[in-house]
Design an enzyme around this catalytic site. Structure first.
Site, PDB file in Angstrom:
ATOM      1  N   LYS A  48     -25.203  64.631 -82.129  1.00  0.00           N
ATOM      2  CA  LYS A  48     -25.121  65.193 -80.779  1.00  0.00           C
ATOM      3  C   LYS A  48     -23.800  65.953 -80.685  1.00  0.00           C
ATOM      4  CE  LYS A  48     -28.846  63.343 -78.843  1.00  0.00           C
ATOM      5  NZ  LYS A  48     -29.945  64.146 -78.258  1.00  0.00           N
ATOM      6  N   ASP A  57     -36.476  71.550 -77.714  1.00  0.00           N
ATOM      7  CA  ASP A  57     -36.853  70.211 -77.261  1.00  0.00           C
ATOM      8  C   ASP A  57     -37.166  70.317 -75.763  1.00  0.00           C
ATOM      9  OD1 ASP A  57     -36.783  67.608 -76.220  1.00  0.00           O
ATOM     10  OD2 ASP A  57     -35.042  66.959 -77.347  1.00  0.00           O
ATOM     11  N   GLU A  67     -30.555  72.051 -82.234  1.00  0.00           N
ATOM     12  CA  GLU A  67     -31.566  71.709 -81.232  1.00  0.00           C
ATOM     13  C   GLU A  67     -31.077  72.026 -79.817  1.00  0.00           C
ATOM     14  OE1 GLU A  67     -33.609  68.064 -82.163  1.00  0.00           O
ATOM     15  OE2 GLU A  67     -33.921  67.628 -80.044  1.00  0.00           O
ATOM     16  N   LYS A 124     -28.899  63.525 -87.420  1.00  0.00           N
ATOM     17  CA  LYS A 124     -28.715  64.503 -86.338  1.00  0.00           C
ATOM     18  C   LYS A 124     -27.493  64.103 -85.527  1.00  0.00           C
ATOM     19  CE  LYS A 124     -31.367  64.876 -82.532  1.00  0.00           C
ATOM     20  NZ  LYS A 124     -32.579  65.163 -81.742  1.00  0.00           N
ATOM     21  N   LYS A 130     -41.902  65.651 -78.228  1.00  0.00           N
ATOM     22  CA  LYS A 130     -41.649  64.316 -77.664  1.00  0.00           C
ATOM     23  C   LYS A 130     -42.840  63.959 -76.793  1.00  0.00           C
ATOM     24  CE  LYS A 130     -36.657  64.084 -77.876  1.00  0.00           C
ATOM     25  NZ  LYS A 130     -35.413  64.269 -77.133  1.00  0.00           N
ATOM     26  N   SER A 138     -30.464  59.805 -84.853  1.00  0.00           N
ATOM     27  CA  SER A 138     -29.671  60.676 -84.002  1.00  0.00           C
ATOM     28  C   SER A 138     -28.393  59.937 -83.607  1.00  0.00           C
ATOM     29  CB  SER A 138     -30.502  61.014 -82.759  1.00  0.00           C
ATOM     30  OG  SER A 138     -29.746  61.786 -81.876  1.00  0.00           O
ATOM     31  N   GLY A 175     -37.458  60.864 -80.707  1.00  0.00           N
ATOM     32  CA  GLY A 175     -37.557  59.754 -79.772  1.00  0.00           C
ATOM     33  C   GLY A 175     -36.629  59.955 -78.592  1.00  0.00           C
ATOM     34  N   ASP A 233     -27.676  68.584 -82.119  1.00  0.00           N
ATOM     35  CA  ASP A 233     -28.443  68.660 -80.872  1.00  0.00           C
ATOM     36  C   ASP A 233     -27.467  68.789 -79.710  1.00  0.00           C
ATOM     37  OD1 ASP A 233     -30.131  68.421 -78.718  1.00  0.00           O
ATOM     38  OD2 ASP A 233     -31.039  66.524 -79.344  1.00  0.00           O
TER      39      ASP A 233
END
Ligand code: MG
Length: 337
Positions: free
Chosen positions: A163, A238, A213, A161, A262, A135, A290, A188
């Site tokens: 952000k 999430d 996400e 991924k 998670k 990520s 994570g 995400d």
């Protein structure tokens, strides 16, 4: 198995580089590690809270308080058949999933060692290999992000991924997708958008993403159902999912097509397995993401990722330096009413 002792340690850890998401920049972590001594064997777990109540309502300090004053006194001195008995014993404590997970997972680790089994096998895992993704935090410009993607792909990560947040989304994703047309790419948003942004988010459909996400509010499954109906890209939930009931609600409302399990957010290995089973029964893909954990937390994500419904996990190597505080409970120090 008799729980002889629970030790809580706080570590100060500086990440090698700042990590930026839609809710801020993190570089210095306060990590809580739990050591559970069971029949002379030490099991380890990690509380995966962040420092502020920005990801969920917990913080490092609330977890320290809840474990010190409610969880450890309830468990130390108990004789259990296994770690699966921990969640019912903690059910009277509402919320605080990450505090509970840190302790429960330490007890799962101890049980696996006592039984001489890999934790993945004890939990019912079936996969022998897992695929890892990474990520990437928000960068100052798309070119810097492309350089980071290149570096992570060279390191061997098989899924990227990104952000995102308003103002740092479409342009960044477009440049990365153009540069790497065939990689498995996701984004995400950590709840940075609202349903009013649906037309804007629909533009992400152009980039052949594996998932978007948690675009909307952390506690709003209903609006995600409305958004998913308008997008071709799968939404992955999430922050919204804290237990198997939330997962079933999201599935039945059509609020997502993927769920990120998670361990801390759902309250530990027992609850993670229930979320997994609910999704598996409905053929909904899941994966194990994570937090910004130390290696102890990461180590617990691996057995989750061997569950039959999972194909991949996230892993990062971010730690720069460490410092400590400790609290210790022994059976003879605990008074129970
Ligand atoms: Mg997320």
């Amino acid at each position: 198995m008799t729980i002889e002792q629970i030790v809580l340690r706080e570590l100060g850890m500086r990440l090698k580089a700042p990590f930026e998401t839609s809710f801020g920049v993190t570089q210095d972590r306060r990590i809580l590690l739990v050591e559970a001594v069971v029949d002379g064997m030490s099991g380890w777990g990690e509380v995966t809270t962040v420092e502020s109540p920005s990801y969920n309502s917990e913080t490092t300090e609330t977890a320290w308080h809840i474990i010190s004053d409610f969880i450890a006194p309830r468990l130390v001195g108990r004789d259990l058949k296994g770690a699966s008995e921990v969640a019912p014993l903690l059910a009277a404590i509402r919320g605080h999933q990450m505090a509970k997970a840190g302790v429960e997972n330490a007890l799962w680790d101890a049980e696996a060692q006592i039984k001489g089994l890999p934790l993945g096998k004890l939990l019912g895992g079936t996969l022998n290999e897992i695929v890892c993704g990474v990520s990437l935090g928000i960068r100052e410009n798309p070119q810097a992000l492309v350089r980071k993607v290149e570096e992570e792909l060279r390191s061997g990560y098989q899924r990227i991924k990104l952000k995102i947040k308003p103002g740092k989304d479409l342009d960044f994703v477009a440049v990365v997708r153009k540069e790497f047309p065939h990689i498995r790419l996701s984004v995400d948003a950590n709840s940075a958008y609202s349903l009013k942004d649906a037309e804007h988010l629909k533009k992400l459909d152009d980039f052949d993403l594996l998932m978007i996400e948690q675009p909307l509010q952390w506690d709003d499954i209903h609006s995600h159902a409305k958004l998913q109906a308008r997008l071709n890209t799968a939404i992955c939930l999430d922050e919204c999912i804290h237990n198997a009931t939330h997962a079933l609600t999201a599935i039945e409302l059509g609020a997502c097509r993927i769920i990120n399990i998670k361990l801390g957010r759902v309250g530990g290995h027992s609850s993670a397995r229930q979320v997994h089973d609910a999704c598996y029964a409905h053929s909904l893909p899941v994966w194990c993401g994570g937090m910004l954990e130390s290696g102890v937390g990461r180590a617990h994500n691996i057995p989750v990722s061997t569950s039959p419904g999972l194909g991949y996990s996230v892993k990062r190597d971010l730690v720069d330096r460490i410092s400590v505080r400790t609290r210790n409970w022994k059976a003879d120090m605990v008074t129970r009413a």
